[in-house]
Scaffold this motif. Structure first.
Motif, PDB file in Angstrom:
ATOM      1  N   VAL A  22      36.163 -31.224  45.519  1.00  0.00           N
ATOM      2  CA  VAL A  22      37.473 -30.705  45.115  1.00  0.00           C
ATOM      3  C   VAL A  22      38.515 -31.813  45.142  1.00  0.00           C
ATOM      4  O   VAL A  22      39.323 -31.935  44.221  1.00  0.00           O
ATOM      5  N   ALA A  23      38.483 -32.653  46.163  1.00  0.00           N
ATOM      6  CA  ALA A  23      39.451 -33.753  46.248  1.00  0.00           C
ATOM      7  C   ALA A  23      39.315 -34.698  45.060  1.00  0.00           C
ATOM      8  O   ALA A  23      40.313 -35.185  44.532  1.00  0.00           O
ATOM      9  N   ALA A  24      38.099 -34.929  44.619  1.00  0.00           N
ATOM     10  CA  ALA A  24      37.856 -35.857  43.522  1.00  0.00           C
ATOM     11  C   ALA A  24      38.099 -35.240  42.147  1.00  0.00           C
ATOM     12  O   ALA A  24      38.463 -35.943  41.210  1.00  0.00           O
ATOM     13  N   ARG A  25      37.923 -33.929  42.014  1.00  0.00           N
ATOM     14  CA  ARG A  25      37.924 -33.310  40.693  1.00  0.00           C
ATOM     15  C   ARG A  25      39.041 -32.323  40.408  1.00  0.00           C
ATOM     16  O   ARG A  25      39.146 -31.833  39.288  1.00  0.00           O
ATOM     17  N   ALA A  33      39.330 -22.380  42.990  1.00  0.00           N
ATOM     18  CA  ALA A  33      38.234 -21.602  43.559  1.00  0.00           C
ATOM     19  C   ALA A  33      36.947 -22.351  43.244  1.00  0.00           C
ATOM     20  O   ALA A  33      36.833 -22.996  42.199  1.00  0.00           O
ATOM     21  N   VAL A  34      35.986 -22.274  44.159  1.00  0.00           N
ATOM     22  CA  VAL A  34      34.718 -22.969  43.970  1.00  0.00           C
ATOM     23  C   VAL A  34      33.573 -21.988  44.154  1.00  0.00           C
ATOM     24  O   VAL A  34      33.540 -21.237  45.131  1.00  0.00           O
ATOM     25  N   ALA A  35      32.643 -22.031  43.203  1.00  0.00           N
ATOM     26  CA  ALA A  35      31.398 -21.271  43.330  1.00  0.00           C
ATOM     27  C   ALA A  35      30.261 -22.282  43.403  1.00  0.00           C
ATOM     28  O   ALA A  35      30.215 -23.239  42.618  1.00  0.00           O
ATOM     29  N   LEU A  36      29.364 -22.080  44.346  1.00  0.00           N
ATOM     30  CA  LEU A  36      28.202 -22.936  44.546  1.00  0.00           C
ATOM     31  C   LEU A  36      26.965 -22.095  44.293  1.00  0.00           C
ATOM     32  O   LEU A  36      26.723 -21.116  45.007  1.00  0.00           O
ATOM     33  N   LEU A  60      37.281 -23.880  39.484  1.00  0.00           N
ATOM     34  CA  LEU A  60      38.184 -23.177  38.580  1.00  0.00           C
ATOM     35  C   LEU A  60      39.607 -23.203  39.102  1.00  0.00           C
ATOM     36  O   LEU A  60      39.858 -22.901  40.267  1.00  0.00           O
ATOM     37  N   ALA A  61      40.545 -23.555  38.225  1.00  0.00           N
ATOM     38  CA  ALA A  61      41.964 -23.545  38.568  1.00  0.00           C
ATOM     39  C   ALA A  61      42.639 -22.439  37.759  1.00  0.00           C
ATOM     40  O   ALA A  61      42.311 -22.249  36.584  1.00  0.00           O
TER      41      ALA A  61
END
Length: 66
Positions: A22-25, A33-36, A60-61
């Motif tokens: 998240v920090a990089a992208r 939000a992040v889905a793995l 997703l932003a």
């Protein structure tokens, strides 16, 4: 290691976490939000959630629109 982020193959450090990704992208967005592998990762778990080769992530932003 190679993972897929938003459908694109991406190379990350072997010890990368969701927080690192998240920090990089995130492009400066602090609300994402992040889905793995299809499961939402709670924000508080990002630093402890290590990624593995072959993982599929969606970052997703929110966007404004009408």
């Amino acid at each position: 290691m190679q993972v897929t982020v938003n459908g694109d193959p991406t190379e990350l450090a072997d010890d990368a976490t969701v927080a690192d990704l998240v920090a990089a992208r995130s492009g400066g967005h602090d609300r994402v939000a992040v889905a793995l592998n299809g499961d939402v990762v709670p924000r508080g778990s990002w630093p402890a959630t290590r990624l593995s080769p072959g993982d599929a992530l969606e970052v997703l932003a929110p966007t404004a629109g009408g």
